[in-house]
Design an enzyme around this catalytic site. Structure first.
Site, PDB file in Angstrom:
ATOM      1  N   ASP A 239       6.480   7.199   9.176  1.00 23.77           N
ATOM      2  CA  ASP A 239       5.491   6.302   8.548  1.00 23.77           C
ATOM      3  C   ASP A 239       5.878   6.085   7.090  1.00 23.77           C
ATOM      4  OD1 ASP A 239       2.131   5.671   8.996  1.00 23.77           O
ATOM      5  OD2 ASP A 239       2.984   5.652   6.995  1.00 23.77           O
TER       6      ASP A 239
ATOM      7  N   ASP B 151       4.429  -0.338   9.587  1.00 17.89           N
ATOM      8  CA  ASP B 151       5.178   0.705   8.858  1.00 17.89           C
ATOM      9  C   ASP B 151       5.278   2.029   9.593  1.00 17.89           C
ATOM     10  OD1 ASP B 151       2.629   1.868   8.470  1.00 17.89           O
ATOM     11  OD2 ASP B 151       3.234   2.611   6.505  1.00 17.89           O
ATOM     12  N   GLU B 152       5.045   1.993  10.912  1.00 16.70           N
ATOM     13  CA  GLU B 152       4.897   3.256  11.630  1.00 16.70           C
ATOM     14  C   GLU B 152       5.496   3.146  13.030  1.00 16.70           C
ATOM     15  OE1 GLU B 152       0.913   5.688  13.062  1.00 16.70           O
ATOM     16  OE2 GLU B 152       0.744   3.829  11.946  1.00 16.70           O
TER      17      GLU B 152
HETATM   18  P1  TTP Z   1      -0.723   3.139   6.246  1.00 12.81           P
HETATM   19  O1  TTP Z   1       0.544   3.708   6.739  1.00 12.81           O
HETATM   20  O2  TTP Z   1      -2.012   3.641   6.817  1.00 12.81           O
HETATM   21  O3  TTP Z   1      -0.835   3.384   4.676  1.00 12.81           O
HETATM   22  P2  TTP Z   1       0.289   3.346   3.568  1.00 12.81           P
HETATM   23  O4  TTP Z   1       1.638   3.149   4.141  1.00 12.81           O
HETATM   24  O5  TTP Z   1      -0.110   2.347   2.524  1.00 12.81           O
HETATM   25  O6  TTP Z   1       0.170   4.770   2.900  1.00 12.81           O
HETATM   26  P3  TTP Z   1       0.613   6.197   3.495  1.00 12.81           P
HETATM   27  O7  TTP Z   1       1.641   6.724   2.534  1.00 12.81           O
HETATM   28  O8  TTP Z   1      -0.637   7.009   3.510  1.00 12.81           O
HETATM   29  O9  TTP Z   1       1.171   5.943   4.854  1.00 12.81           O
HETATM   30  O10 TTP Z   1      -0.716   1.568   6.419  1.00 12.81           O
HETATM   31  C1  TTP Z   1       0.470   0.805   6.250  1.00 12.81           C
HETATM   32  C2  TTP Z   1       0.140  -0.503   5.566  1.00 12.81           C
HETATM   33  O11 TTP Z   1      -0.806  -1.227   6.317  1.00 12.81           O
HETATM   34  C3  TTP Z   1      -0.446  -0.337   4.185  1.00 12.81           C
HETATM   35  O12 TTP Z   1       0.549  -0.248   3.185  1.00 12.81           O
HETATM   36  C4  TTP Z   1      -1.306  -1.555   4.045  1.00 12.81           C
HETATM   37  C5  TTP Z   1      -1.706  -1.910   5.461  1.00 12.81           C
HETATM   38  N1  TTP Z   1      -3.110  -1.490   5.704  1.00 12.81           N
HETATM   39  C6  TTP Z   1      -4.121  -2.424   5.489  1.00 12.81           C
HETATM   40  O13 TTP Z   1      -3.864  -3.575   5.119  1.00 12.81           O
HETATM   41  N2  TTP Z   1      -5.429  -2.022   5.683  1.00 12.81           N
HETATM   42  C7  TTP Z   1      -5.759  -0.748   6.083  1.00 12.81           C
HETATM   43  O14 TTP Z   1      -6.959  -0.437   6.240  1.00 12.81           O
HETATM   44  C8  TTP Z   1      -4.700   0.187   6.309  1.00 12.81           C
HETATM   45  C9  TTP Z   1      -5.023   1.597   6.726  1.00 12.81           C
HETATM   46  C10 TTP Z   1      -3.395  -0.232   6.102  1.00 12.81           C
HETATM   47 MG    MG Z   2       2.267   4.281   5.754  1.00 13.49          MG
END
Ligand code: TTP
Ligand code: MG
Length: 353
Positions: free
Chosen positions: A13, A111-112
């Site tokens: 991720d 992103d995952e």
């Molecule tokens: P995530 O992987 O949940 O968050 P992140 O990558 O920003 O941070 P982390 O280091 O904790 O993984 O989500 C990936 C992307 O998806 C995030 O950058 C923005 C988008 N997103 C939204 O637009 N709304 C949301 O509610 C979430 C959870 C994510």
């Molecule tokens: Mg992320």
């Protein structure tokens, strides 16, 4: 039953994905609190936060929070709109790297992704692969990510979550149950804030507290979902990693000279087909995941049956025994003479590391 290998799953991720891309594009933002989302309009904006970088998270800002609240928490943060198309492009570059690294890759969001690394047969080798991927993603995209390795998707995901940012968490099958015990109940996927509130009201705070509940208790509280939860808090999750699209398939068919019910002829011909297909899979260095069989009866009535394995493999014996089980299903299902039989393996590219 084919011989059961232990599953090993890698979850990857990206860290603060949207925000990290913006920081990369604008190096002078680096280190400053940055929020990607709706326009805050000096605190009157009505949208939400997509994500915040780690500097902004220190102020309590997080995804899905009203942008007005984020503005109140840190008015001096850099607020940027969501540039979705650009993030999509970056995501594709990253997913391409991941798809080349394991036979089955399941992308779950921009992103995952989950990689089924069971074929490496070792946590150590999977950790090496994770390090390699982290390095490759950083070298090509200048972005950081976190990996989690576990015996199933749930454990891999939580191991990833607990090692953010820029981390690598490994939890072996033996460690899984103990790893979960001290965690907050909300760390278990499927236990959201509502469920957690109900449970906390009954003095269940940590995963280990939930072990006081019997399988029946879980069922009474949460229905079918409860059954699953009973197993999840014990580290059990059988959800397979499924690629959105398997790459190709290899199959063979045979049409009999005349329609037949001769068991010896049917079985021998089918056996031969299976060995040819499985040998071809091996020769091309593929792994197969789905086994499909076909049977055409007199009158051109055609039936297919298939079975997807939990773990992709290239074992000829596994292919043969699973295909034969499916094929025998046709024979008992109908007494009509058989015109054509076929066997097919849906395969995924095998990449050696
Ligand atoms: P995530 O992987 O949940 O968050 P992140 O990558 O920003 O941070 P982390 O280091 O904790 O993984 O989500 C990936 C992307 O998806 C995030 O950058 C923005 C988008 N997103 C939204 O637009 N709304 C949301 O509610 C979430 C959870 C994510
Ligand atoms: Mg992320």
């Amino acid at each position: 039953m084919h011989k059961m290998t232990q599953r090993i799953i890698l979850h990857l991720d990206m860290d603060a994905f949207f925000a990290a891309i913006e920081e990369r594009e604008n190096p002078h933002f680096r280190g400053k609190p940055l929020v990607v989302g709706a326009d805050p309009k000096e605190g009157r904006g009505r949208g939400v936060v997509s994500t915040a970088n780690y500097a902004a998270r220190k102020y309590g800002i997080h995804s899905a929070m009203p942008i007005s609240q984020a503005f109140r928490l840190c008015p001096q943060a850099i607020f940027l709109p969501v540039n979705g198309e650009f993030y999509q492009q970056v995501s594709e570059n990253i997913m391409k790297i991941l798809r080349g690294a394991a036979p089955v890759v399941e992308q779950v969001s921009l992103d995952e992704a989950y990689l089924d690394t069971s074929y490496l047969k070792s946590y150590q080798k999977t950790a090496l692969l994770a390090e390699t991927l982290k390095k490759e993603i950083f070298e090509t995209e200048r972005l950081m990510c976190t990996c989690g390795i576990g015996s199933n998707k749930m454990i891999a995901k939580i191991a990833c979550e607990k090692n953010k940012p820029d981390g690598l968490g490994i939890v072996t099958a033996q460690e899984a149950e103990k790893f979960l015990e001290p965690l907050d109940i909300e760390d278990i996927p499927g236990i959201g804030s509502k469920t957690a509130a109900i449970l906390r009201g009954s003095q269940f705070q940590k995963v280990q507290d939930l072990k006081r509940l019997s399988q029946e208790d879980f069922g009474d509280l949460f229905g079918i979902r409860g059954e699953e939860m009973y197993w999840k808090i014990r580290g059990v999750d059988n959800d397979p990693v499924v690629a959105e699209r398997e790459i190709k398939s290899i199959g063979k068919e045979y049409t009999f000279e005349r329609d037949t019910r001769d068991p010896e002829l049917l079985i021998q011909t089918f056996e031969k087909l299976c060995w040819e297909v499985a040998a071809e899979v091996r020769a091309q260095k593929f792994l197969f995941r789905t086994i499909a069989v076909k049977c055409r009866f007199r009158g051109f009535e055609t039936h297919t049956k298939s079975r997807t394995l939990m773990i992709p493999c290239d074992d000829v014996q596994v292919f043969y025994s699973e295909a034969m089980k499916l094929f025998l299903g046709f024979i008992v299902q109908s007494a009509k003479p058989i015109r054509l039989i076929g066997a097919r393996a849906v395969v995924a590219l095998k990449v050696s590391v």
